[in-house]
Design an enzyme around this catalytic site. Structure first.
Site, PDB file in Angstrom:
ATOM      1  CD  GLU A 190     107.518  28.392  67.271  1.00  0.00           C
ATOM      2  OE1 GLU A 190     108.022  29.509  67.098  1.00  0.00           O
ATOM      3  OE2 GLU A 190     106.299  28.227  67.569  1.00  0.00           O
TER       4      GLU A 190
ATOM      5  CB  CYS B  91     108.690  28.768  71.021  1.00  0.00           C
ATOM      6  SG  CYS B  91     106.884  28.642  70.969  1.00  0.00           S
TER       7      CYS B  91
ATOM      8  NE  ARG C 120      72.494  33.224  57.667  1.00  0.00           N
ATOM      9  CZ  ARG C 120      72.741  34.511  57.419  1.00  0.00           C
ATOM     10  NH1 ARG C 120      73.223  35.305  58.365  1.00  0.00           N
ATOM     11  NH2 ARG C 120      72.530  35.032  56.229  1.00  0.00           N
TER      12      ARG C 120
ATOM     13  CD  GLU D  42      79.323  41.349  54.721  1.00  0.00           C
ATOM     14  OE1 GLU D  42      78.212  41.379  54.161  1.00  0.00           O
ATOM     15  OE2 GLU D  42      79.781  40.343  55.256  1.00  0.00           O
TER      16      GLU D  42
ATOM     17  N   GLY E 145      77.763  50.319  53.137  1.00  0.00           N
ATOM     18  CA  GLY E 145      77.558  50.567  51.729  1.00  0.00           C
ATOM     19  C   GLY E 145      78.635  51.398  51.060  1.00  0.00           C
TER      20      GLY E 145
END
Length: 358
Positions: free
Chosen positions: A54, A86, A209, A289, A291
């Site tokens: 805002e 705000c 990366r 990620e 297993g």
């Protein structure tokens, strides 16, 4: 040509998305000021601790904000946090009308922001673009409601649903372009989560990366009954990104070598307890990620919120070749969990399927 209120709000939502990875645990917020059918100011929350959307939009609008309609993706804050309220900035600017996609459930706001504006004579409206605003800030809302992060299950698999060959070969299933997309995703996460099996099989680095707006904590989940390797990429690069291990409390002493290398070791009794601990730390987005056992356990516990499935146009077969999700699973097809808000994206030769549960 003047646009519709929904089009203005859609623009505000697009602006809000630019803050992903930069503002968490704060919500993503965008704002658009419109006067006489002309956009006079735009802004988004750009970085945690800095000016909110805002304020940025009002600064761009300047004196043109007086008498304007203000489209904002979340109810304006009304409390002193890292920045002033705000609502104060909106009143000073002379905004005539505020349209918010949704109320902010944060207890210090929770309807009070819009109430302050109404009491001061500003017209208010909520609901335009509401479903999209809820999707945008699903991680923020999950952290507030369930006291845990938003959990993204990510995997790469072949067209026949395999994530490795029967003898464990998995590099590489997907293309360079797909792997680059994963690194972009990692750079917006608070943490990346794997199980002991993935650590042993892949010796992953788990960094983004090139680097992104965040440096994710690399987390390993293990019972601790079996040892973790004394030498691996996580330990060798602990000066580049933090490493945390969740382990059964009675087995935490087995990880003293990791602790001595600078790794944080935390005892927990369940995955739910681990996620609660991450929520206590105000982590908002976690990428899992693998297993298959870890993803399966999370799915069994209904603790996966979103899926990124990268599918390569390859077939490898093999009865013993692993699939991405293990665990107990379901007994009837009618119990299968179904993704909503599905998107399909071509990335190089591969396809990314993405969707939410619920």
């Amino acid at each position: 040509m003047p646009q519709t209120p929904l089009e203005y709000m859609t623009r505000a939502l697009e602006l809000a998305e630019r803050g992903r990875g930069f503002v968490e645990p704060n919500p993503l917020v965008g704002a658009v000021a419109v006067r006489d059918g002309i956009v006079v100011g735009e802004g988004w929350h750009e970085k945690y601790g800095q000016a909110h959307a805002e304020v940025n939009a009002l600064k761009q609008a300047g004196e043109k904000a007086r008498g304007a309609t203000f489209y904002v993706t979340l109810e304006p804050c009304c409390h002193h946090g890292k920045t002033p309220p705000c609502t104060d900035a909106i009143l000073r600017a002379g905004i005539r009308r505020v349209v918010a996609s949704m109320h902010d459930p944060y207890p210090a706001v929770a309807g009070k922001g819009l109430s302050i504006l109404r009491d001061a004579g500003v017209e208010t409206e909520t609901g335009i673009g509401g479903p999209a605003a809820h999707r945008l800030n699903a991680p923020y809302l999950t952290l507030l409601r369930e006291k845990r992060p938003w959990i993204i299950g990510k995997w790469a698999m072949t067209l026949d649903g395999k994530m490795a060959t029967f003898n464990g070969s998995s590099k590489w299933i997907t293309s360079d372009a797909a792997r680059a997309r994963v690194h972009q995703l990692r750079g917006k996460m608070d943490a990346i989560l794997i199980g002991r099996g993935t650590l042993l099989a892949d010796d992953p680095l788990l960094t983004a990366r090139p680097t992104g707006p965040r440096v994710p904590t690399r987390i390993v989940v293990t019972t601790g009954r079996e040892p973790l390797p004394d030498d691996c990429q996580l330990l060798r690069t602990i000066d580049q990104a933090p490493v945390l291990v969740f382990v059964k409390p009675d087995n935490a002493h087995h990880l003293e070598p990791w602790r001595q290398r600078g790794c944080e070791v935390v005892g927990v009794n369940s995955l739910a307890d681990a996620l609660s601990e991450l929520g206590r730390r105000r982590m908002t987005n976690i990428l899992v990620e693998g297993g298959a056992n870890l993803l399966g356990s999370l799915l069994d516990a209904r603790l996966i919120d979103e899926v990124y499935a990268f599918i390569a146009p390859k077939l490898i077969g093999g009865n013993g070749a692993p699939s991405p999700i293990g665990g107990q699973g379901i007994t009837q097809m009618s119990e299968a969990l179904t993704l909503s808000d599905m998107t399909v994206e071509s990335i190089g030769a591969d396809v990314l399927l993405r969707g939410h549960f619920g």
